[in-house]
Design an enzyme around this catalytic site. Structure first.
Site, PDB file in Angstrom:
ATOM      1  N   ASP A 249       0.831  -1.198   0.000  1.00 47.81           N
ATOM      2  CA  ASP A 249       0.000   0.000   0.000  1.00 47.81           C
ATOM      3  C   ASP A 249       0.870   1.254   0.000  1.00 47.81           C
ATOM      4  OD1 ASP A 249      -2.368   1.788   0.720  1.00 47.81           O
ATOM      5  OD2 ASP A 249      -3.283  -0.185   0.905  1.00 47.81           O
ATOM      6  N   HIS A 284      -3.774   6.012   3.503  1.00 49.60           N
ATOM      7  CA  HIS A 284      -4.504   4.841   3.012  1.00 49.60           C
ATOM      8  C   HIS A 284      -3.960   3.549   3.616  1.00 49.60           C
ATOM      9  CE1 HIS A 284      -5.789   1.842  -0.069  1.00 49.60           C
ATOM     10  NE2 HIS A 284      -6.831   2.634  -0.209  1.00 49.60           N
ATOM     11  N   ASN A 372     -13.197   0.196  -7.588  1.00 50.84           N
ATOM     12  CA  ASN A 372     -14.261   1.136  -7.222  1.00 50.84           C
ATOM     13  C   ASN A 372     -14.956   1.785  -8.407  1.00 50.84           C
ATOM     14  OD1 ASN A 372     -13.573   0.653  -4.591  1.00 50.84           O
ATOM     15  ND2 ASN A 372     -12.638   2.635  -4.217  1.00 50.84           N
ATOM     16  N   SER A 455     -11.097  -0.966  -1.035  1.00 51.33           N
ATOM     17  CA  SER A 455      -9.855  -0.910  -0.250  1.00 51.33           C
ATOM     18  C   SER A 455     -10.110  -1.204   1.221  1.00 51.33           C
ATOM     19  CB  SER A 455      -9.216   0.482  -0.359  1.00 51.33           C
ATOM     20  OG  SER A 455      -8.418   0.599  -1.498  1.00 51.33           O
TER      21      SER A 455
END
Length: 553
Positions: A249, A284, A372, A455
């Protein structure tokens, strides 16, 4: 004098990944990647010499930047990350033909649905010269000012974005607008508070106040029991070996009081691989890590898995397929049990899929967010080697005037509690679904934030997988090979409960944890679906037992 020319006149380069096909044809000689590496290195050295000794060096082919990526177990080069011109690509293809795979090194993105709510209106030139100034103050429930809130104000022609100062104040300027033409006000706190979305806001000429509501988790309050954990099951992991989970990430906010890491690796250009992973500019990666394994202490929140060692592998910013390949290699080297990838892209890569296969062969379960876009499942989730996770939300878990409301759809679960998220990608590749709307977790600055996205769904499944592995001594005792990762993949699927959504939105359903050695609920009399589910689980377990007997014979 300098003659001004166009930059497009120079030889452009692009980033590529070079490797071998998974299967070499009968009439194709297998390529030696070490030989290709040497060829590229020779070209680079020749260019450097040309630059040093010739006046027309600017007219030469641009220098190559390349990195060899090696298998952590064998040390053999499996692919090259290179910056090449079109001429370089043609030369390699002419020389090696089908014996060499040359792919574009496409960028990757994080699957955080907050990106869907960037300012939707770009400023349109107005024929009016009037400037509308709107000043407002953001306060919490105790009338204290809230600093650092991103405030977006849109009108029919113009939009503006500013952040609140230490007094919680912000001034927005819109051209060609009036107080009556304003269409939408958005407030996005950096941490600690729910977002707000106000349609057709009504402002006064002065003394405007907007209030935000605190999130349920903070370091100054008792540990919150969050809806995602409640839904997949709050289960204490058994004592024993800790499960190792890699989070590929944006890095990790080292020092957060409610989540910790056992180590990590950074893949930023020119950075220190041993230190860069401790930084998380976007927040994130820290949010994802908290969902998996936030500490089960007296503050903040707890992760799905309470006895895990988290290894952040930082590839953002600037994430690409080659960096993901390098991170997968690191996960194999670190001998992790589970990899979480809350990221992806629309472009398929055969070379990336080969490394996914290598990870599965090393006994690692790969879990990825589906994407997404609301469209087809993205990569790497779309690979069969990867467990693809779709997202759903739960009614009543977020304020009605928050951004999260925009993700509600008409696709509702059989019991009316859950809804498929509007943003979630869907398709036959979906294996499971998990909570992905209004997910509260850790963020940099010792805080907590609420995010949406596949996510956020993927780390719930990664946490479930870690708990199931801790509960499964039979899988833990297996050699680190394909059979081990297959067994854990199946164990997660066996734990799924269907929500009553279509298969392309839920796969097998939501994996749910139960305490170890807890008796299974018997099927309800007359409940044919429950009975069939029980039979299916028994058959699956029998097949797994037979497979183990054959393997040991």
């Amino acid at each position: 004098m300098h003659e001004v020319t166009s930059a497009t006149d120079k030889r452009k380069t692009a980033k590529y990944i070079i490797g071998k096909p998974a299967i070499t044809g009968a009439n194709v000689d297998e390529v030696d990647l070490e030989e290709v590496f040497g060829q590229l290195k020779a070209k680079q050295e020749a260019f450097s010499a040309m630059q040093a000794g010739e006046d027309n060096a600017d007219e030469a082919v641009a220098p190559l930047a390349f990195t060899a990526l090696s298998d952590p177990d064998t040390g053999k080069v499996h692919s090259l990350s290179a910056e090449l011109t079109d001429d370089h690509v043609k030369e390699l293809k002419d020389q090696y033909g089908d014996a060499l795979v040359i792919e574009k090194d496409f960028p990757l993105q994080m699957f955080n649905a907050a990106d869907l709510f960037e300012m939707s209106q770009s400023p349109t030139l107005s024929t009016q010269n009037d400037e509308l100034k709107v000043t407002l103050k953001v306060l919490d429930e105790n009338d204290a000012p809230v600093q650092g809130v991103q405030v977006d104000l849109s009108g029919e022609l113009w939009s503006d974005r500013q952040r609140t100062n230490t007094q919680g104040k912000v001034t927005l300027k819109l051209f060609g607008e009036t107080l009556d033409s304003l269409t939408e006000l958005r407030l996005k706190p950096s941490s600690g508070y729910w977002s707000r979305l106000i349609q057709s806001p009504v402002f006064a000429t002065r003394d405007n106040v907007v209030r935000v509501t605190a999130l349920p988790a903070s370091t100054g309050a008792p540990q919150a029991d969050l809806w995602g954990n409640q839904t997949v099951g709050n289960v204490t992991m058994p004592d024993g070996a800790r499960i190792r989970v890699a989070v590929i990430d944006s890095g990790f906010a080292d020092g957060h009081p409610d989540v910790s890491a056992a180590g990590g690796r950074g893949f930023a250009e020119g950075g220190d691989p041993e230190e860069d992973w401790k930084t998380d500019d976007s927040g994130h990666g820290t949010h994802v890590a908290g969902t998996i394994g936030a500490l089960n202490n007296a503050i903040g929140m707890r992760g799905v898995a309470d006895r895990v060692d988290i290894f952040p592998l930082r590839i953002f910013p600037g994430a690409s397929i080659s960096k993901l390949i390098a991170a997968i290699d690191a996960a194999i080297e670190l001998k992790v049990d589970v990899v979480n990838m809350s990221l992806g892209g629309a472009n398929k890569s055969d070379l990336l899929q080969q490394r996914m296969q290598a990870a599965r062969a090393a006994g690692i379960l790969l879990i990825a967010a589906a994407g997404n876009s609301g469209g087809d499942v993205m990569f790497p989730a779309a690979y069969p080697e990867v467990m693809a996770v779709a997202a759903f939300g739960k009614f009543g878990t977020f304020p009605n005037d928050s951004f999260h409301t925009r993700h509600v759809t008409e696709h509702v679960s059989q019991d009316g509690e859950f809804f498929a998220a509007k943003f979630t990608c869907r398709g036959p590749q979906i294996d499971v679904c998990a909570p992905g709307v209004a997910i509260v977790s850790t963020v940099p600055g010792n805080g907590f934030g609420s995010n949406d996205g596949t996510s956020m769904a993927a780390p719930h499944v990664a946490g479930v997988a870690a708990v199931l592995l801790a509960q499964s001594e039979d899988i833990q005792g297996m050699a680190r090979n394909q059979s081990r990762s297959d067994a854990l993949f199946s164990r997660v699927l066996d734990a799924c409960q269907p929500l009553g959504l279509s298969a392309e939105l839920q796969g097998r359903g939501m994996p749910v944890l139960v305490p170890q050695n807890a008796p299974e609920d018997p099927p309800v009399a007359g409940d044919d679906d429950a009975a069939l589910d029980t039979v299916a689980r028994l058959i699956q377990r029998a097949l797994e037992a037979a497979k183990k007997i054959n393997a040991s014979a």
